[in-house]
Write an enzyme that holds these catalytic residues in place. Sequence first.
Site, PDB file in Angstrom:
ATOM      1  N   HIS A 258       0.281  -2.117   2.415  1.00 46.30           N
ATOM      2  CA  HIS A 258       0.684  -3.059   1.369  1.00 46.30           C
ATOM      3  C   HIS A 258       2.065  -2.705   0.833  1.00 46.30           C
ATOM      4  CE1 HIS A 258      -3.695  -3.482   1.477  1.00 46.30           C
ATOM      5  NE2 HIS A 258      -3.534  -4.679   0.943  1.00 46.30           N
TER       6      HIS A 258
ATOM      7  N   ASP B 280       0.941  -6.312   3.321  1.00 39.64           N
ATOM      8  CA  ASP B 280       0.399  -7.472   2.616  1.00 39.64           C
ATOM      9  C   ASP B 280       0.862  -7.535   1.167  1.00 39.64           C
ATOM     10  OD1 ASP B 280      -0.979  -7.826   4.963  1.00 39.64           O
ATOM     11  OD2 ASP B 280      -2.949  -8.010   4.013  1.00 39.64           O
TER      12      ASP B 280
HETATM   13 NI    NI Z   1      -3.833  -9.102   0.013  1.00 43.13          NI
END
Ligand code: NI
Length: 293
Positions: A241, A97
Amino acid sequence: MSGAGRRLAQVSGVLVVVVAAAIVVLIVVSGATGGSSASQSASVARTVPATAPVRHLPSAAERVLAAQNAGIDRVLRRTPFVVSGGGERRELALTFDDGPGPYTPKVLDVLTRLHVPATFFTVGFMIPLFHQALQRELQMGVAIGDHTEQHPMMTHLSAAGQQSQIVVQTQQLHRLGGAFPRLYRPPYGLYNAATLRILRRAGMLMVLWSTDTEDYTQPGVKAIVRAALAGAKPGAIILLHDAGGTRTQTIAALPQIVRTLRARGYMLVTVPQLMTDDPPRHVPSRLPRLAGG
Ligand code: NI
């Protein structure tokens, strides 16, 4: 007329006859050909409209994409969101992400080296800032989803505000040649009825996760590896991430995560592939509340 003159007249006469005969033959032949091609044109015109697009055979990549889109459509007919695949196959999905960002190229290096298909939920305003990383993602054929334009808390926004967050990200992606994203991941795991209405109209599937590695808190490489492996199960969707902060720990953890998962017999796939191969069997009766993303 001399003998030579008569001879010339005879030859000329023969020549005139030969040329005239040749002209007649040419007219007959060209008439026949012209008639045949005209009737061919007429039969083509009956079956193919003049404006028909030039057709080409789909490439292998296009066939895969079409199958994956069909897979997402099938899931969307049953549920607007997923937290995992069906768990019937030993497949799982790594998701990243908040990118693209300064650490994205290093993440892509690891994924390329280990031949890992992955899914990236990208933030719109980061796309022009790190367009080379995004273009590399497009070239690699990773799956790319929508993670809003500015990563807001969507539940704090009006429906129109949420709509804009989702749509503007797709435009950023489109500017670099990316396909319309069929997947959406809510920042902080926050969504409400308005979010789901917007996604339904856009034909997007909301992808939550079954395992949060909490790598964004930078808990150490070992902790990230441990969290990812602890959550590994058939159909798992694992949250990582590639941006939103320093991601050196995530990058260092990745090879160990990938190798251990493979040693345990898991195949790493993108979320669209997981939805196609092994869609969720049971739709949760209530919406999950998660933090993260
Ligand atoms: Ni996010």
